[in-house]
Design a protein around this motif. Structure first.
Motif, PDB file in Angstrom:
ATOM      1  N   GLN A 160      -4.084 -16.332  19.700  1.00  0.00           N
ATOM      2  CA  GLN A 160      -2.824 -15.746  20.190  1.00  0.00           C
ATOM      3  C   GLN A 160      -2.251 -16.577  21.340  1.00  0.00           C
ATOM      4  O   GLN A 160      -1.034 -16.772  21.436  1.00  0.00           O
ATOM      5  N   THR A 182       1.804  -5.346  23.816  1.00  0.00           N
ATOM      6  CA  THR A 182       1.475  -5.156  22.395  1.00  0.00           C
ATOM      7  C   THR A 182       0.841  -3.780  22.153  1.00  0.00           C
ATOM      8  O   THR A 182       1.085  -3.171  21.115  1.00  0.00           O
ATOM      9  N   GLY A 183       0.047  -3.285  23.114  1.00  0.00           N
ATOM     10  CA  GLY A 183      -0.552  -1.953  22.944  1.00  0.00           C
ATOM     11  C   GLY A 183       0.543  -0.888  22.814  1.00  0.00           C
ATOM     12  O   GLY A 183       0.476  -0.018  21.937  1.00  0.00           O
ATOM     13  N   PHE A 217      -1.495  -9.125  25.908  1.00  0.00           N
ATOM     14  CA  PHE A 217      -1.298 -10.235  24.966  1.00  0.00           C
ATOM     15  C   PHE A 217      -1.158 -11.508  25.801  1.00  0.00           C
ATOM     16  O   PHE A 217      -0.409 -11.474  26.780  1.00  0.00           O
ATOM     17  N   GLN A 276     -11.408  -1.714  18.148  1.00  0.00           N
ATOM     18  CA  GLN A 276     -11.385  -3.138  17.757  1.00  0.00           C
ATOM     19  C   GLN A 276     -10.004  -3.730  17.975  1.00  0.00           C
ATOM     20  O   GLN A 276      -9.016  -3.004  18.054  1.00  0.00           O
ATOM     21  N   ASP A 296      -7.942   6.258  21.881  1.00  0.00           N
ATOM     22  CA  ASP A 296      -9.015   5.287  22.166  1.00  0.00           C
ATOM     23  C   ASP A 296      -9.621   5.479  23.557  1.00  0.00           C
ATOM     24  O   ASP A 296     -10.598   4.815  23.911  1.00  0.00           O
TER      25      ASP A 296
END
Ligand code: AMP
Length: 191
Positions: A93, A32-33, A87, A58, A136
């Protein structure tokens, strides 16, 4: 199907080990990243929304990543299995993933949890910030906040899979190949 959740804090080596796992076992990588970073590069509505969260360290809202995963599961219906990387990160999730896989009659086979010391995580992420363009990873405060969120919000996902008898801890310290060998032993005994 061989469906693997590769779990661990930021900097644990999920991306690196996922690449090796998908190559050896011919699985489809769903990170997912990576999907969110691609959306940010394309400046799509999802990307613009996601960037606000990612830059602060976040988690993005559950529905956003659930929708991304749902679309990818539909896109790849003839693969021998998936590696879920980054994920699920919340129990919402995790439950939703089980529901989606239930429809496919292809449940999670095993959850591999990479375990790495806190100081080593910080060192790896600070180093990655120097050599990658991941925003990040550039700021140590954002790095620490991501690890805090992992401990508060994401760790319960481990208990979710423990309850199902699917959790397997992997020592994530050492060389890439040492860690990969540990992973392969566990995968081979879970198939
Ligand atoms: P990663 O590349 O997996 O470290 O993800 C980078 C950032 O994307 C995370 O710090 C989150 O902001 C966001 N992200 C990735 N996967 C998820 C997820 N499953 N749930 C919520 N946010 C996510």
């Amino acid at each position: 199907m061989l469906n693997i959740v590769l779990f661990g804090p930021p900097g644990a080596g999920k991306g690196t080990q996922s690449q090796k796992i998908i190559e050896k076992y011919k699985l489809q990588h769903l990170a997912t990243g990576d999907m969110l970073r691609a959306a940010i590069r394309e400046k799509s509505p999802i990307g613009i929304e996601a960037q606000k969260y990612i830059d602060k360290g976040q988690l993005v809202p559950d529905e956003m990543v659930i929708d991304l995963i749902a679309a990818e599961l539909d896109n790849h219906y003839e693969v021998p299995g998936f590696v879920f990387d980054g994920f699920p990160r919340t129990t919402v999730q995790a439950r939703k993933l089980d529901e989606m896989l239930e429809v496919k009659k292809a449940p999670i086979t095993v959850m591999l949890a990479l375990e790495v010391d806190y100081d080593e995580l910080i060192a790896r992420l600070v180093n990655r910030g120097k050599i990658s363009d991941r925003t990040d990873d550039q700021d140590e405060n954002v790095i620490r906040s991501r690890i805090d969120i992992y401990n508060k919000t994401t760790l319960p996902v481990m208990d979710y899979y423990k309850t199902q008898g699917k959790y397997r801890g992997i020592n994530g310290m050492g060389s890439i190949d040492e860690i990969f060998n540990r992973i392969c032993k566990v995968i081979d005994s879970s198939k």
